[in-house]
Design an enzyme around this catalytic site. Structure first.
Site, PDB file in Angstrom:
ATOM      1  N   TYR A  85       0.854  -1.198   0.000  1.00 53.57           N
ATOM      2  CA  TYR A  85       0.000   0.000   0.000  1.00 53.57           C
ATOM      3  C   TYR A  85       0.885   1.242   0.000  1.00 53.57           C
ATOM      4  O   TYR A  85       1.940   1.270   0.644  1.00 53.57           O
ATOM      5  CB  TYR A  85      -0.920   0.001   1.226  1.00 53.57           C
ATOM      6  N   GLU A  86       0.435   2.289  -0.699  1.00 51.93           N
ATOM      7  CA  GLU A  86       1.292   3.463  -0.896  1.00 51.93           C
ATOM      8  C   GLU A  86       1.564   4.240   0.391  1.00 51.93           C
ATOM      9  O   GLU A  86       2.439   5.092   0.424  1.00 51.93           O
ATOM     10  CB  GLU A  86       0.690   4.389  -1.960  1.00 51.93           C
ATOM     11  N   SER A  87       0.837   3.923   1.459  1.00 53.65           N
ATOM     12  CA  SER A  87       1.129   4.535   2.755  1.00 53.65           C
ATOM     13  C   SER A  87       2.452   4.031   3.320  1.00 53.65           C
ATOM     14  O   SER A  87       2.894   4.502   4.363  1.00 53.65           O
ATOM     15  CB  SER A  87       0.008   4.223   3.732  1.00 53.65           C
ATOM     16  N   GLY A  88       3.082   3.072   2.655  1.00 52.51           N
ATOM     17  CA  GLY A  88       4.371   2.561   3.097  1.00 52.51           C
ATOM     18  C   GLY A  88       4.289   1.185   3.728  1.00 52.51           C
ATOM     19  O   GLY A  88       5.276   0.678   4.252  1.00 52.51           O
TER      20      GLY A  88
END
Lengths: 269, 251
Positions: free
Chosen positions: B50-53
């Site tokens: 996920y792009e939140s890391g």
């Protein structure tokens, strides 16, 4: 050396009309209380910066604090659109809102360049998209070594960056853990910074994986328990998903939003 | 036979496209539902990014956003956002990018920015790019999942937020884009794939009970239909159980 201030005093001293202001937070640790204080102090003409402007930015925009938004994804995560943002872009209400639009990778790299003291960053991004035609802070650049065409984006150096964190000690050293998004880069890229924290402790216990922003890299720290609500603070409280759902109805029309705003700022209806 | 909704068919069909041991960059909403369904079903070793890391997230319920605490708590690692884009996505380490769209055109270009021809005065302002432009560029391939209607499936998108196949075969190569682009589109009616010669999206499978005419009507361009049109297998009891459990746990 960071000063320990009240939220009210910190915002009064650090955020000025017309500033470039970043309130960062990637779903987690969004500095909502600080955003509300900016609204209460009625700042205007701000250039708001954030990768993922969500409901606190919708509120700042609806309150007329912003004249420009630099961003890469503006929505109410898991719910839908930001109606105050839409109204400002589509109908200039309550004031016109200029936008400067990027992708996440572009914004992240702009902060990295800002934190690194460099004038720009390069990435293999934006190729084939319509974004560069609308955003003059995306330019093509040729690699001097391989000849590859890449995208260049200028450094982002906010006048002030505000983030929320779990803890600070009395000297103003700050500890953040969990999803830390782009907060470290945004703080280090800024001329001034304010960190609101859940609590100020006598001594910071080390935590694996945590980021520490040393006191000398931070301008001010304000103790604001619950300062990220309705977002969340890992180790302290969870995200209030109902509040995000509820915002959709409040933000949807100008009247219900104005009632909300009056309540926040203490205006008698 | 178990009853199911067209949304359930879509989620199941999208999940089946993900293989075990793949890595998948997951968008929120339908892609996240499909990816989590796959991981709890036939692809237990699927790595969700996920792009939140959050790398290797293993949530027990569907996350309500890409930065849900459950994703961080269950991830193999939580890294910064610059790291997830620069170190993990950009060099082409990720097998599949799984994206949604507000508009998709016949060459798989994605619009999530504005509806209407005028960017400065849009009919509808949408959330914007997020991570999608670089996901669409750099993942080895891209799957798109969205409900089908003539409003969402358009001849040409109003704004290219994320590049698919441009105006046809060869555009990606000419631009030097590393990934293969959209190789599969999953809808509530069937599956589409780019034609090998022209890269135009072509109907290759129908979901059970759906007629070709229905799909043609729900498409904003003159849809091509594959000669050997197949039928998607209906969701199995097991698939539906997992999907419904996930939805229940997330309610």
């Amino acid at each position: 050396m960071a000063e320990l201030l009240s939220l009210k005093e910190a915002v009064a001293r650090l955020v000025r009309d017309g500033d470039i202001v970043a309130l960062e937070g990637f779903t987690h640790l969004i500095p909502v209380a600080a955003g509300h204080e900016i609204i209460r102090q009625r700042r205007t003409g701000l250039t708001l910066v954030r990768m993922t402007p969500d409901i606190v930015y919708d509120q700042l925009i609806g309150a007329g604090c912003a004249s420009k938004l630099i961003f890469s994804w503006g929505g109410n995560p898991g719910v839908g659109s930001l109606h105050r943002f839409r109204d400002a872009v589509q109908h200039s209400w309550p004031v016109p809102l200029e936008i400067e639009e990027h992708s996440h990778a572009g914004m992240a790299n702009r902060y990295v360049a800002g934190a690194s003291g460099l004038p720009f960053a390069v990435l293999r991004g934006y190729t084939g998209t319509d974004l560069p035609a609308q955003t003059d802070t995306i330019k093509p650049i040729t690699c001097p070594f391989t000849g590859e065409r890449l995208a260049a984006v200028p450094a982002l150096n906010p006048d002030v960056t505000i983030v929320h964190a779990q803890r600070a000690d009395r000297a103003g050293n700050v500890q953040i853990w969990g999803i830390t998004g782009v907060q470290k880069e945004a703080v280090l890229a800024a001329k001034r910074s304010l960190i609101t924290v859940e609590e100020v402790v006598d001594e910071l216990e080390p935590r694996p994986g945590a980021i520490v922003l040393p006191s000398w890299a931070v301008t001010a720290v304000a103790e604001v328990p619950g300062g990220a609500k309705p977002s969340y603070a890992a180790g302290y409280y969870e995200r209030d998903n109902d509040a995000y759902q509820a915002w959709d109805a409040i933000g949807r029309d100008r009247e219900s939003f104005t009632r909300w705003l009056d309540e926040l700022t203490g205006v008698k209806a | 036979m178990t009853e199911y909704t067209s949304d359930e068919m879509m989620s199941v069909a999208a999940a089946r496209a993900l293989g075990d041991w793949m890595s998948c960059f997951v968008g929120i909403g339908l892609p996240s539902t499909a990816a989590n369904l796959a991981r709890r079903g036939h692809a237990p070793n699927l790595t969700l990014i996920y792009e939140s890391g959050c790398l290797g997230a293993k949530p027990s319920r569907l996350p309500l956003s890409i930065g849900d605490g459950e994703l961080a708590d269950t991830a193999d690692a939580v890294v910064s956002v610059p790291e997830v884009f620069n170190y993990w996505l950009q060099p082409g380490r990720i097998d599949v990018g799984f994206l949604g769209a507000a508009q998709l055109d016949k060459f798989g270009n994605i619009n999530t920015t504005v509806i209407g021809p005028d960017y400065a005065n849009p009919k509808v302002r949408l959330p914007g790019a997020g991570g999608a432009p670089e996901i669409a560029a750099s993942c080895r391939e891209v799957f798109v999942v969205l409900r089908q209607s003539p409003r969402t499936f358009v001849e040409k998108v109003d704004f290219v937020t994320s590049f698919g196949h441009g105006t046809g075969k060869g555009d990606r190569e000419r631009l030097g884009l590393p990934g293969a682009g959209p190789t599969l589109v999953v809808t509530d009616l069937g599956l589409m794939r780019p034609d090998p010669e022209t890269a135009e999206l072509t109907l290759t499978e129908l979901h059970p009970g759906i007629e070709v005419d229905q799909v043609v009507e729900a498409t904003g361009w003159k849809l091509k239909v594959a000669g050997d049109l197949g039928t998607t297998p209906a969701p199995t009891e097991a698939e539906l159980r997992i999907l419904r459990d996930l939805k229940r746990a997330s309610a």
